[in-house]
Design a protein around this motif. Sequence first.
Motif, PDB file in Angstrom:
ATOM      1  N   ARG A   5       0.809  -1.180  -0.004  1.00  0.00           N
ATOM      2  CA  ARG A   5      -0.051   0.139  -0.123  1.00  0.00           C
ATOM      3  C   ARG A   5       0.703   1.162   0.058  1.00  0.00           C
ATOM      4  O   ARG A   5       0.797   2.293  -0.808  1.00  0.00           O
ATOM      5  N   PHE A   6       1.776   1.294   0.963  1.00  0.00           N
ATOM      6  CA  PHE A   6       2.856   2.478   0.809  1.00  0.00           C
ATOM      7  C   PHE A   6       3.496   2.447  -0.242  1.00  0.00           C
ATOM      8  O   PHE A   6       3.791   3.627  -0.822  1.00  0.00           O
ATOM      9  N   ALA A   7       3.956   1.442  -1.014  1.00  0.00           N
ATOM     10  CA  ALA A   7       4.778   1.587  -2.188  1.00  0.00           C
ATOM     11  C   ALA A   7       3.893   2.375  -3.103  1.00  0.00           C
ATOM     12  O   ALA A   7       4.390   2.964  -3.936  1.00  0.00           O
ATOM     13  N   HIS A   8       2.827   1.517  -3.353  1.00  0.00           N
ATOM     14  CA  HIS A   8       1.763   2.208  -4.049  1.00  0.00           C
ATOM     15  C   HIS A   8       1.548   3.807  -4.293  1.00  0.00           C
ATOM     16  O   HIS A   8       1.332   4.371  -4.901  1.00  0.00           O
ATOM     17  N   LEU A   9       1.461   4.233  -2.820  1.00  0.00           N
ATOM     18  CA  LEU A   9       1.103   5.768  -2.496  1.00  0.00           C
ATOM     19  C   LEU A   9       2.486   6.401  -3.013  1.00  0.00           C
ATOM     20  O   LEU A   9       2.530   7.529  -3.485  1.00  0.00           O
ATOM     21  N   GLU A  10       3.575   5.844  -2.635  1.00  0.00           N
ATOM     22  CA  GLU A  10       4.797   6.696  -3.240  1.00  0.00           C
ATOM     23  C   GLU A  10       4.875   6.844  -4.764  1.00  0.00           C
ATOM     24  O   GLU A  10       5.205   7.629  -5.396  1.00  0.00           O
ATOM     25  N   GLU A  11       4.473   5.720  -5.517  1.00  0.00           N
ATOM     26  CA  GLU A  11       4.496   5.900  -6.958  1.00  0.00           C
ATOM     27  C   GLU A  11       3.345   6.589  -7.259  1.00  0.00           C
ATOM     28  O   GLU A  11       3.683   7.188  -8.248  1.00  0.00           O
ATOM     29  N   LEU A  12       2.400   6.925  -6.654  1.00  0.00           N
ATOM     30  CA  LEU A  12       1.316   7.759  -7.216  1.00  0.00           C
ATOM     31  C   LEU A  12       1.766   9.414  -6.991  1.00  0.00           C
ATOM     32  O   LEU A  12       1.535  10.249  -7.990  1.00  0.00           O
ATOM     33  N   GLN A  13       2.634   9.524  -5.958  1.00  0.00           N
ATOM     34  CA  GLN A  13       3.258  10.712  -5.927  1.00  0.00           C
ATOM     35  C   GLN A  13       4.299  11.084  -6.771  1.00  0.00           C
ATOM     36  O   GLN A  13       4.510  12.234  -7.434  1.00  0.00           O
ATOM     37  N   ARG A  58       4.199   9.847  -9.912  1.00  0.00           N
ATOM     38  CA  ARG A  58       3.587   9.695 -11.246  1.00  0.00           C
ATOM     39  C   ARG A  58       2.772  11.433 -11.348  1.00  0.00           C
ATOM     40  O   ARG A  58       2.618  11.762 -12.344  1.00  0.00           O
ATOM     41  N   HIS A  59       2.070  11.694 -10.381  1.00  0.00           N
ATOM     42  CA  HIS A  59       1.300  12.830 -10.375  1.00  0.00           C
ATOM     43  C   HIS A  59       2.289  14.228  -9.857  1.00  0.00           C
ATOM     44  O   HIS A  59       1.508  15.421  -9.864  1.00  0.00           O
ATOM     45  N   GLN A  60       3.442  13.898  -9.339  1.00  0.00           N
ATOM     46  CA  GLN A  60       4.326  15.010  -8.928  1.00  0.00           C
ATOM     47  C   GLN A  60       3.816  15.693  -7.893  1.00  0.00           C
ATOM     48  O   GLN A  60       3.821  17.152  -7.767  1.00  0.00           O
ATOM     49  N   GLU A  61       2.885  15.112  -6.997  1.00  0.00           N
ATOM     50  CA  GLU A  61       2.425  15.841  -5.895  1.00  0.00           C
ATOM     51  C   GLU A  61       2.302  15.096  -4.595  1.00  0.00           C
ATOM     52  O   GLU A  61       2.145  13.710  -4.696  1.00  0.00           O
ATOM     53  N   GLY A  62       2.322  15.412  -3.519  1.00  0.00           N
ATOM     54  CA  GLY A  62       2.188  14.803  -2.082  1.00  0.00           C
ATOM     55  C   GLY A  62       3.235  15.283  -1.000  1.00  0.00           C
ATOM     56  O   GLY A  62       3.982  15.962  -1.604  1.00  0.00           O
ATOM     57  N   PRO A  63       3.420  14.700   0.109  1.00  0.00           N
ATOM     58  CA  PRO A  63       4.046  14.948   1.076  1.00  0.00           C
ATOM     59  C   PRO A  63       5.511  14.863   0.641  1.00  0.00           C
ATOM     60  O   PRO A  63       6.485  15.408   1.284  1.00  0.00           O
ATOM     61  N   CYS A  64       5.806  13.759   0.106  1.00  0.00           N
ATOM     62  CA  CYS A  64       7.086  13.415  -0.036  1.00  0.00           C
ATOM     63  C   CYS A  64       7.819  14.218  -1.214  1.00  0.00           C
ATOM     64  O   CYS A  64       9.038  14.601  -0.885  1.00  0.00           O
ATOM     65  N   ARG A 109      -3.661  20.302  -0.038  1.00  0.00           N
ATOM     66  CA  ARG A 109      -2.561  20.624  -0.866  1.00  0.00           C
ATOM     67  C   ARG A 109      -2.260  19.692  -1.910  1.00  0.00           C
ATOM     68  O   ARG A 109      -1.788  20.143  -2.816  1.00  0.00           O
ATOM     69  N   TRP A 110      -2.724  18.265  -1.751  1.00  0.00           N
ATOM     70  CA  TRP A 110      -2.298  17.560  -2.913  1.00  0.00           C
ATOM     71  C   TRP A 110      -3.228  16.593  -3.244  1.00  0.00           C
ATOM     72  O   TRP A 110      -3.706  15.458  -2.918  1.00  0.00           O
ATOM     73  N   PRO A 111      -4.490  17.249  -4.014  1.00  0.00           N
ATOM     74  CA  PRO A 111      -5.703  16.482  -4.169  1.00  0.00           C
ATOM     75  C   PRO A 111      -5.709  15.139  -4.677  1.00  0.00           C
ATOM     76  O   PRO A 111      -6.486  14.146  -4.368  1.00  0.00           O
ATOM     77  N   LEU A 112      -4.962  14.898  -5.961  1.00  0.00           N
ATOM     78  CA  LEU A 112      -4.877  13.648  -6.408  1.00  0.00           C
ATOM     79  C   LEU A 112      -4.250  12.651  -5.461  1.00  0.00           C
ATOM     80  O   LEU A 112      -4.713  11.367  -5.164  1.00  0.00           O
ATOM     81  N   PHE A 113      -3.339  12.805  -4.796  1.00  0.00           N
ATOM     82  CA  PHE A 113      -2.575  12.048  -3.624  1.00  0.00           C
ATOM     83  C   PHE A 113      -3.537  11.914  -2.605  1.00  0.00           C
ATOM     84  O   PHE A 113      -3.741  10.773  -2.310  1.00  0.00           O
ATOM     85  N   SER A 114      -4.058  12.855  -1.988  1.00  0.00           N
ATOM     86  CA  SER A 114      -4.958  12.740  -0.639  1.00  0.00           C
ATOM     87  C   SER A 114      -6.131  11.754  -1.106  1.00  0.00           C
ATOM     88  O   SER A 114      -6.478  10.748  -0.307  1.00  0.00           O
TER      89      SER A 114
END
Length: 171
Positions: free
Chosen positions: A65-73, A75-81, A101-106
């Motif tokens: 799950r966490f690996a997938h969220l990192e990949e989403l960040q 791909r979308h170039q947004e997120g806390p990381c 702050r990060w609608p797609l990631f959130s």
Amino acid sequence: MEISLEDVRHALIELGRLRFGEMGVEEAIREIVATTHSMFAVDGAGLMLTDTAHHLRSVAASDDRFAHLEELQVRHQEGPCIEAYDTKELIGATDLEQDGRWPLFSKAAVNREVRAVLASPLPYNQDAVGVVAVLSERSRPWSPANELALLAFTDLAALLIASIIQGEQQS
């Protein structure tokens, strides 16, 4: 859950032990993620490093799950990381469902039952070479103690990774 000084001391001892062990970068990174996960008593942890083009890439995560969220960040170039890496500052979100702050990631994170994230850049000289992040399945205020502990932890993790890479280059 509040992190205690004893938790921090134990985690730093673990990282210090790794520094003197015979291990490669990949094994050290897995140990850093495992120690981060247990030290913060969170639902997930991960580590991202930059590639040769200076783009963040997921290199280790406590679960899929966490690996997938990192990949989403990525791909979308947004997120806390991404933000922690770009600003070279600690970035926290206490409730991603309320954070705009990060609608797609959130949206993706909440759909995967992730509500809070704390991300810290891995420093190298005046730059950042990656990010260590922790996540929680419920909204969670990150205390100053949590923030300070993650900053100290990522500083030591960065030193550990740099010393292992330097040792491998000299071999």
